[in-house]
Write a protein that holds these residues in place. Sequence first.
Motif, PDB file in Angstrom:
ATOM      1  N   ASP A  50     -75.739 -18.170 -35.784  1.00 33.91           N
ATOM      2  CA  ASP A  50     -76.273 -19.534 -35.828  1.00 33.91           C
ATOM      3  C   ASP A  50     -76.644 -19.930 -37.255  1.00 33.91           C
ATOM      4  O   ASP A  50     -76.407 -21.066 -37.672  1.00 33.91           O
ATOM      5  N   LEU A  51     -77.236 -18.997 -38.000  1.00 34.89           N
ATOM      6  CA  LEU A  51     -77.565 -19.287 -39.401  1.00 34.89           C
ATOM      7  C   LEU A  51     -76.308 -19.561 -40.211  1.00 34.89           C
ATOM      8  O   LEU A  51     -76.265 -20.500 -41.000  1.00 34.89           O
ATOM      9  N   LEU A  52     -75.293 -18.723 -40.019  1.00 36.21           N
ATOM     10  CA  LEU A  52     -74.043 -18.943 -40.756  1.00 36.21           C
ATOM     11  C   LEU A  52     -73.436 -20.297 -40.417  1.00 36.21           C
ATOM     12  O   LEU A  52     -72.894 -20.973 -41.292  1.00 36.21           O
ATOM     13  N   ARG A  53     -73.530 -20.694 -39.169  1.00 35.37           N
ATOM     14  CA  ARG A  53     -72.992 -21.995 -38.774  1.00 35.37           C
ATOM     15  C   ARG A  53     -73.753 -23.140 -39.437  1.00 35.37           C
ATOM     16  O   ARG A  53     -73.225 -24.241 -39.569  1.00 35.37           O
ATOM     17  N   GLY A  54     -74.974 -22.860 -39.872  1.00 36.16           N
ATOM     18  CA  GLY A  54     -75.791 -23.890 -40.498  1.00 36.16           C
ATOM     19  C   GLY A  54     -75.658 -23.996 -42.005  1.00 36.16           C
ATOM     20  O   GLY A  54     -76.170 -24.944 -42.602  1.00 36.16           O
ATOM     21  N   ILE A  55     -74.958 -23.041 -42.646  1.00 39.46           N
ATOM     22  CA  ILE A  55     -74.833 -23.122 -44.097  1.00 39.46           C
ATOM     23  C   ILE A  55     -73.788 -24.165 -44.466  1.00 39.46           C
ATOM     24  O   ILE A  55     -72.887 -24.449 -43.678  1.00 39.46           O
ATOM     25  N   PRO A  56     -73.902 -24.741 -45.655  1.00 39.53           N
ATOM     26  CA  PRO A  56     -72.923 -25.751 -46.068  1.00 39.53           C
ATOM     27  C   PRO A  56     -71.499 -25.197 -46.120  1.00 39.53           C
ATOM     28  O   PRO A  56     -71.290 -24.014 -46.403  1.00 39.53           O
ATOM     29  N   GLU A  57     -70.536 -26.049 -45.853  1.00 40.87           N
ATOM     30  CA  GLU A  57     -69.120 -25.683 -45.899  1.00 40.87           C
ATOM     31  C   GLU A  57     -68.638 -25.794 -47.346  1.00 40.87           C
ATOM     32  O   GLU A  57     -68.047 -26.797 -47.741  1.00 40.87           O
ATOM     33  N   ILE A  58     -68.977 -24.757 -48.120  1.00 42.80           N
ATOM     34  CA  ILE A  58     -68.541 -24.651 -49.511  1.00 42.80           C
ATOM     35  C   ILE A  58     -68.010 -23.237 -49.708  1.00 42.80           C
ATOM     36  O   ILE A  58     -68.131 -22.402 -48.815  1.00 42.80           O
ATOM     37  N   GLU A  59     -67.454 -22.960 -50.859  1.00 44.97           N
ATOM     38  CA  GLU A  59     -67.028 -21.601 -51.165  1.00 44.97           C
ATOM     39  C   GLU A  59     -68.195 -20.841 -51.786  1.00 44.97           C
ATOM     40  O   GLU A  59     -68.846 -21.342 -52.704  1.00 44.97           O
ATOM     41  N   TYR A  60     -68.422 -19.647 -51.284  1.00 50.90           N
ATOM     42  CA  TYR A  60     -69.459 -18.755 -51.803  1.00 50.90           C
ATOM     43  C   TYR A  60     -68.767 -17.680 -52.615  1.00 50.90           C
ATOM     44  O   TYR A  60     -67.828 -17.043 -52.138  1.00 50.90           O
ATOM     45  N   ASN A  61     -69.239 -17.484 -53.854  1.00 53.60           N
ATOM     46  CA  ASN A  61     -68.576 -16.551 -54.758  1.00 53.60           C
ATOM     47  C   ASN A  61     -68.982 -15.107 -54.548  1.00 53.60           C
ATOM     48  O   ASN A  61     -68.221 -14.201 -54.891  1.00 53.60           O
ATOM     49  N   THR A  62     -70.172 -14.877 -54.008  1.00 51.74           N
ATOM     50  CA  THR A  62     -70.665 -13.515 -53.811  1.00 51.74           C
ATOM     51  C   THR A  62     -71.502 -13.453 -52.534  1.00 51.74           C
ATOM     52  O   THR A  62     -71.984 -14.491 -52.055  1.00 51.74           O
TER      53      THR A  62
END
Length: 85
Positions: A50-62
């Motif tokens: 659920d937390l992951l579904r709530g993070i912004p849809e951007i690219e995470y580098n690490t």
Amino acid sequence: MIRLYGGELIKRGPRDAKEYITGRGIGYPANRKDLIRFAEGKEAESDFLDLLRGIPEIEYNTPDDVTREIERLESERVRPPKPKE
């Protein structure tokens, strides 16, 4: 993350979540969809998904970028509401 287990509250920090966002099969940069798919494959708990579904849809580098975003979301979730005046 706070979970109810056997009637007891258990708090797991976002840093504990690294087991679900690191390892063979995930490469960075990764986006939200990649992270969710990978965590599902590692049988992550539903509260973490659920937390992951709530993070912004951007690219995470690490993985650290992801945990920082999770920490931000968690702080918003556990912040008590402001009292009415």
